[in-house]
Design an enzyme around this catalytic site. Structure first.
Site, mmCIF file in Angstrom:
data_model
loop_
_atom_site.group_PDB
_atom_site.id
_atom_site.type_symbol
_atom_site.label_atom_id
_atom_site.label_comp_id
_atom_site.label_asym_id
_atom_site.label_seq_id
_atom_site.Cartn_x
_atom_site.Cartn_y
_atom_site.Cartn_z
ATOM 1 N N ASP A 39 -13.613 -20.694 -0.733
ATOM 2 C CA ASP A 39 -13.603 -19.232 -0.799
ATOM 3 C C ASP A 39 -14.478 -18.648 0.310
ATOM 4 O O ASP A 39 -15.582 -19.133 0.562
ATOM 5 C CB ASP A 39 -14.170 -18.825 -2.174
ATOM 6 C CG ASP A 39 -14.018 -17.351 -2.465
ATOM 7 O OD1 ASP A 39 -12.872 -16.882 -2.513
ATOM 8 O OD2 ASP A 39 -15.047 -16.668 -2.630
ATOM 9 N N GLU A 41 -10.615 -20.438 3.286
ATOM 10 C CA GLU A 41 -10.131 -19.049 3.286
ATOM 11 C C GLU A 41 -10.892 -18.327 4.409
ATOM 12 O O GLU A 41 -11.918 -17.706 4.177
ATOM 13 C CB GLU A 41 -10.397 -18.377 1.930
ATOM 14 C CG GLU A 41 -9.735 -17.020 1.841
ATOM 15 C CD GLU A 41 -10.527 -15.990 1.037
ATOM 16 O OE1 GLU A 41 -9.950 -14.953 0.693
ATOM 17 O OE2 GLU A 41 -11.725 -16.194 0.769
HETATM 18 C C1 NOJ Z 1 -11.732 -14.302 -2.046
HETATM 19 C C2 NOJ Z 1 -11.034 -14.503 -3.341
HETATM 20 O O1 NOJ Z 1 -9.709 -14.914 -3.085
HETATM 21 C C3 NOJ Z 1 -11.116 -13.192 -4.077
HETATM 22 O O2 NOJ Z 1 -10.281 -13.153 -5.194
HETATM 23 C C4 NOJ Z 1 -12.551 -12.960 -4.437
HETATM 24 O O3 NOJ Z 1 -12.676 -11.690 -5.033
HETATM 25 C C5 NOJ Z 1 -13.450 -13.001 -3.200
HETATM 26 N N1 NOJ Z 1 -13.125 -14.080 -2.325
HETATM 27 C C6 NOJ Z 1 -14.893 -13.127 -3.581
HETATM 28 O O4 NOJ Z 1 -15.176 -14.405 -4.078
#
Ligand code: NOJ
Length: 530
Positions: free
Chosen positions: A201, A262
């Site tokens: 993440d 990500e």
């Molecule tokens: C990216 C995640 O996909 C999202 O759902 C989340 O709110 C944020 N990161 C914070 O962790």
């Protein structure tokens, strides 16, 4: 590529845990629910499942606020349930990727709790506590991605702490060695339990500019989807890649595990820094997701993506939907036409080398649901005082059956309501219908599996009308897989003698002896000599 690894070509299915399958009737999906539905995913023809966070969490961001990364939240099950899920997936030939959230913890994490309880605690150094700015307000002008200031005041000490997301998600200070040690422990904990990889993440986060200086105000509110472009000191700092160098050494100590980051940056050359043989195996590739479905734009972005990610020790990824964005059937216009264009777009990406990441429900042609205001739960909606709709519309539960109210998802009241499409687009309603979106996904994924072993990874572009995107990949048997997509508004033909149809996004897309005919917003795969 020297050696083939499963993740270089895996079709990965994203399960949003809360909304996939609820085994105990509390209205929230859980791990045993996923395990029970794994045969559906094996039949669909995907290779791996990415399961969104299921760890102990107060759920301020529905699991992305983690209080204990090495335990399962009771709402989702137990560690034994996680083990059972991995074992059952492996028995069906599916790999399991779990989600790590290293940029921040929950404010209910024991470190942060102790930091709040005792303002002299050394644990405070593991987060970003700072004295107020000269005016007594936040230390700098950074904004939370979810709206409002990125700082909240700790009343006991009068200091502020940084949270790039919700106030219940304090950011770690990655300049502190204990944070590194803890995350290496977490990595090994899950690797030792047998997971096949990690989705990381906010992988471009972690480090902040050391001095935490103001962002130039002129950059504010640019390019809303890619928040980093307006906040250069908060994201994508040079040091972050070193974290993944270390993590790659760790994952390389296990057999064939993968890390996908990500990396939410708009410039592919910045994202490319994160992948390679000594860093992440993959990064999500978001520019395509943010682009219109247009042949020329797609050709440019796919070419750039292949150049950036089709490198030794890494592989490209292709993403059109996830739990944070508007579903692609809706982005492409919604209704019959939007769903048709979404199928065409998906088929085009499925033919490319690399890993497509599919989001639960897209195989049903689900569109974004319009969740009524009082039912919305996203912190973006709550923090904006009900002015920004947020992401709930992409997170409504999976409709397994046509029967309201639970649609086979839950025997209780679902945590988000089903929208009007649930009955008609449920799995049960599409089973056995060869014209359904579900049947199309099954056909496309089956073809992909049948072909991929023999396909060369080189993508050769074929010229055609401006609204047509066409590429070929040579197959070991002498033919090529040719994929043709029509993004225009009118039916088009594409000269290609002797083509055999493999799969099309729409029955009206056909192959004759000399040419392919593609109605607006359709795509097809054929075998041909090129
Ligand atoms: C990216 C995640 O996909 C999202 O759902 C989340 O709110 C944020 N990161 C914070 O962790």
């Amino acid at each position: 590529m020297t050696e083939a690894h499963w993740w270089q070509d895996a079709a990965v299915y994203q399960v949003y845990v809360r909304s996939f399958a609820d085994s105990d009737g509390d209205g929230v999906g859980d791990l045993p629910g996923i395990t029970a539905r794994l045969p559906y995913l094996a039949d669909l023809g995907v290779d791996a499942v990415w399961v969104t966070p299921f760890y102990r969490s107060p759920m301020a961001d529905h699991g992305y606020d983690v209080a204990d990364q090495c335990d399962v939240d009771p709402m989702f099950g137990t560690l034994a349930d996680a083990d059972r899920l991995v074992t059952a997936a492996h028995a069906l030939g599916l790999r399991v990727i779990v989600d790590l959230v290293p940029n921040h913890s929950s404010d209910e994490h024991p470190w942060f709790q102790e930091a709040l309880r005792d303002p002299s605690s050394r644990l405070r150094e593991r987060y970003l506590f700072r004295k107020p700015g000269p005016d007594g307000g936040p230390p700098n002008n950074w904004e939370s991605v979810f709206g409002g200031p990125a700082w909240s005041r700790d009343e006991a000490s009068g200091e502020y702490y940084l949270h790039l997301f919700d106030r219940k998600q304090p950011d770690f200070d990655w300049r502190h060695p204990a944070v590194h040690e803890e995350w290496e422990r977490i990595l090994r904990f899950w690797l030792d339990r047998g997971v096949d990889g990690f989705r990381i993440d906010v992988a471009h986060g972690l480090y902040k500019q050391a001095a935490l200086t103001d962002h130039p105000p002129s950059l504010e509110s640019q390019d809303a989807l890619f928040h980093a472009s307006a906040a250069p000191h908060a994201w994508d700092q040079p040091e972050v890649v070193d974290v993944y160098r270390r993590w790659r050494q760790i994952t390389d100590g296990y057999t064939d595990r993968v890390m996908v980051g990500e990396v939410f940056l708009s410039q592919l050359e910045r994202v490319a820094r994160f992948v390679g043989p000594d860093r992440l195996h993959q990064s999500f590739n978001f520019p395509l997701l943010a682009a219109p479905l247009d042949a020329q734009t797609w050709r440019r972005l796919i070419t750039a993506s292949l150049a950036a990610f089709e490198v030794d020790g890494a592989a490209p990824t292709w993403v059109l939907s996830n739990h944070d964005v508007i579903r692609h059937a809706t982005r492409y216009g919604g209704g019959e036409q939007g769903r048709a264009r979404a199928r065409a777009a998906t088929l085009t990406l499925l033919g490319l080398p690399g890993s497509p990441y599919l989001y639960q429900g897209e195989e049903l042609g689900l569109e974004q649901d319009d969740v009524p205001g009082p039912a919305r739960q996203d912190p973006i909606w709550l923090r904006s005082g009900g002015t920004v709709p947020g992401r709930d519309g992409a997170r409504t539960p999976m409709p397994w059956t046509a029967q309201a109210p639970g649609h086979g998802f839950s025997s209780g009241t679902p945590w988000l309501p089903f929208g009007g499409q649930a009955a008609e687009r449920s799995v049960a309603a599409q089973e056995g219908d060869p014209g359904s979106t579900l049947a199309f996904y099954r056909r496309a994924l089956a073809q992909r599996r049948a072909l991929r072993g023999g396909l060369d990874r080189t993508v050769t572009w074929l010229d055609g009308p401006p609204d047509v995107l066409a590429y070929a990949r040579r197959h070991a048997d002498g033919d090529a897989l040719v994929c043709v997509l029509n993004t225009g508004e009118a039916t088009t033909t594409f000269a290609l003698p002797g083509a055999t149809l493999l799969v099309s996004s729409d029955p009206a897309a056909t192959a004759s002896a000399d040419a392919l005919t593609l109605p607006a917003g359709t795509a097809m795969w054929v075998r041909a000599q090129v």
